[in-house]
Design a protein around this motif. Sequence first.
Motif, PDB file in Angstrom:
ATOM      1  N   ASN A  99       0.831  -1.208   0.000  1.00  0.00           N
ATOM      2  CA  ASN A  99       0.000   0.000   0.000  1.00  0.00           C
ATOM      3  C   ASN A  99       0.864   1.256   0.000  1.00  0.00           C
ATOM      4  N   SER A 100       1.948   1.244   0.802  1.00  0.00           N
ATOM      5  CA  SER A 100       2.840   2.412   0.837  1.00  0.00           C
ATOM      6  C   SER A 100       3.581   2.588  -0.483  1.00  0.00           C
ATOM      7  N   ARG A 133       2.577   1.784  -3.457  1.00  0.00           N
ATOM      8  CA  ARG A 133       1.673   2.241  -4.508  1.00  0.00           C
ATOM      9  C   ARG A 133       1.306   3.714  -4.350  1.00  0.00           C
ATOM     10  N   TYR A 134       1.185   4.173  -3.099  1.00  0.00           N
ATOM     11  CA  TYR A 134       0.607   5.502  -2.881  1.00  0.00           C
ATOM     12  C   TYR A 134       1.586   6.499  -2.282  1.00  0.00           C
ATOM     13  N   THR A 135       2.883   6.254  -2.344  1.00  0.00           N
ATOM     14  CA  THR A 135       3.869   7.210  -1.836  1.00  0.00           C
ATOM     15  C   THR A 135       4.658   7.786  -3.004  1.00  0.00           C
ATOM     16  N   ASP A 136       4.637   9.104  -3.097  1.00  0.00           N
ATOM     17  CA  ASP A 136       5.361   9.763  -4.184  1.00  0.00           C
ATOM     18  C   ASP A 136       6.869   9.654  -3.966  1.00  0.00           C
ATOM     19  N   VAL A 162      -4.506  11.288   2.825  1.00  0.00           N
ATOM     20  CA  VAL A 162      -5.889  10.860   2.608  1.00  0.00           C
ATOM     21  C   VAL A 162      -6.803  11.820   3.352  1.00  0.00           C
ATOM     22  N   ARG A 197     -11.349   2.659  -2.698  1.00  0.00           N
ATOM     23  CA  ARG A 197     -10.192   3.481  -3.033  1.00  0.00           C
ATOM     24  C   ARG A 197     -10.510   4.916  -2.661  1.00  0.00           C
ATOM     25  N   GLU A 201      -9.267   7.605  -3.819  1.00  0.00           N
ATOM     26  CA  GLU A 201      -9.348   8.479  -4.985  1.00  0.00           C
ATOM     27  C   GLU A 201      -9.820   7.660  -6.173  1.00  0.00           C
ATOM     28  N   ARG A 237      -7.539   7.079  -9.389  1.00  0.00           N
ATOM     29  CA  ARG A 237      -6.415   6.150  -9.452  1.00  0.00           C
ATOM     30  C   ARG A 237      -6.775   4.941 -10.295  1.00  0.00           C
ATOM     31  N   VAL A 293      -2.214   1.443 -10.374  1.00  0.00           N
ATOM     32  CA  VAL A 293      -1.695   2.093  -9.178  1.00  0.00           C
ATOM     33  C   VAL A 293      -2.413   1.594  -7.935  1.00  0.00           C
ATOM     34  N   GLY A 294      -3.715   1.433  -8.052  1.00  0.00           N
ATOM     35  CA  GLY A 294      -4.518   1.143  -6.872  1.00  0.00           C
ATOM     36  C   GLY A 294      -4.545  -0.294  -6.439  1.00  0.00           C
TER      37      GLY A 294
END
Length: 492
Positions: A392-393, A395-398, A425, A439, A441, A444, A448-449
């Motif tokens: 999860n981190s 996938r969703y960490t820039d 979030v 999700r 967002e 996504r 990505v999700g």
Amino acid sequence: MRRLWVKLFSVLVLANIAFALLLYWGFTLTFEIAFRNYLKEQEAQRFTPLATALAEIYQTEQSWQWVLSEHDRWRELMAEYIVRPGDTNRPDRPRPSSDNAPFNNPPPQNDDSTVQRPPPRSTFTRMRHGMNPHILLFDQDGNTVLGNMQSPDTIYRFPIEKDGQPLGEIGVRADSELLIAMQAVMDNHNNRRLLLIALGLLAVSSLLALGLTTWITRRIFRLKQGTSALVRGRYDHRLEVRGKDVLDSLGDDFNELADTLDTNRTAHRRWIASTSHELRTPVTILQGQIDALKDGIRPVTPTYLDDLSHDIHRLNALIDDLHQLSMSDVGALDYQKDDVDLVELVGDELAKLKTALPEGLTLSWYPPQDLDVFVLGDDRRLTQLINNLMQNSLRYTDVPGSISISLRVTKSQVTLIWEDSAPGVQEDDLSKLTQPLYRAESSRSRTVGGSGLGLAIVQTIVDAHNGQLLAEPSTLGGLKWTIHLQRVTSGL
């Protein structure tokens, strides 16, 4: 509902009738007790002077034998002190003292020893000469000196004392005929009045019971209508709650149940729609790729076959996750729990995952100083929990960004804190992150999700370990997960 109304009304009316009968019985008993106490007080006023006189005589005689031998003396005492209520013709006589005859002085002796005394009088004769059968005398030990104790009549006793020393008791039988006569007068006088009071009370209570029964049954009927609406699937039906009594509390529970059913139905519909969408997308891609191979549009190459294999593996992973969630919901998911060293498990798993980090993303691990931290759990499921949080981190960490994991330990609890950097979030979405296929967002993509089931599986694993999972904003700018587990000492 009509039968319920009849039952409630009948119960209330019967209860009122029972109360009226109890009231009548209590009033009658109270009056009788009060009347007997009144008679006893009257007798006490009559016999207290007699008890005082008998005490003075006892001081001289030192026994009660004179009562049995000197009948005339006893008769004089009765005539002196015992007067029926209403008798105002009793002559005033001095109280007996040591100087008054014939109370204390013995009868004169005749010098002629040949004079014969009369024979003892019979019981009937003694009664005629002052031996009143209603009067009894007891010595200081409670033994009967004069009178018959075998009579069933009530006997009132009054103490005979001198300077606080008990010398005996004087007793008087209650006049049974008088009691019966007074009871008859009371019954005749009060029965009609009590009957009118009871009928009035019954009428008023019946009207109150009628109103109360109607009020209760109407509210129960509304609850029944609401329940019928839920049975028909109308989960939007709500009851109006005005007060705070038991039925209003039941109405609140009904509305809460309706909210829960409505929410579950919405979640179920969304679950079916999301699941079908998640399954349809990879199946459609596979179908298109296979059709392209069959039509000769795309050549069979190792790269193309690898893409097909990757899509199949992802579809299998989605199916496995769905199966795991469904098994968890029915309580059939297998857990083999044992003492697990959480520091070692988290450290080893992070060491493996660190090699897969993209460039620009840093991973920080802060183990506790106490290296022996054990929990009772399934190491396979806990490893899956770490992997799902990491996926999860990732996938969703820039990038550039950071992931921070720490473990805090108390005497009875172990807390795993997992944080990542931006993006974050919205607070409204935090409580929904562990819902299946949710999700935060909608923009996504699936690439990505992921499948949207990883965090839901994390929640089921934490619940199975009797733990607590909390999502909140991280100080790093992203998301913070806090997991509380119970610490055990058996592995130390």
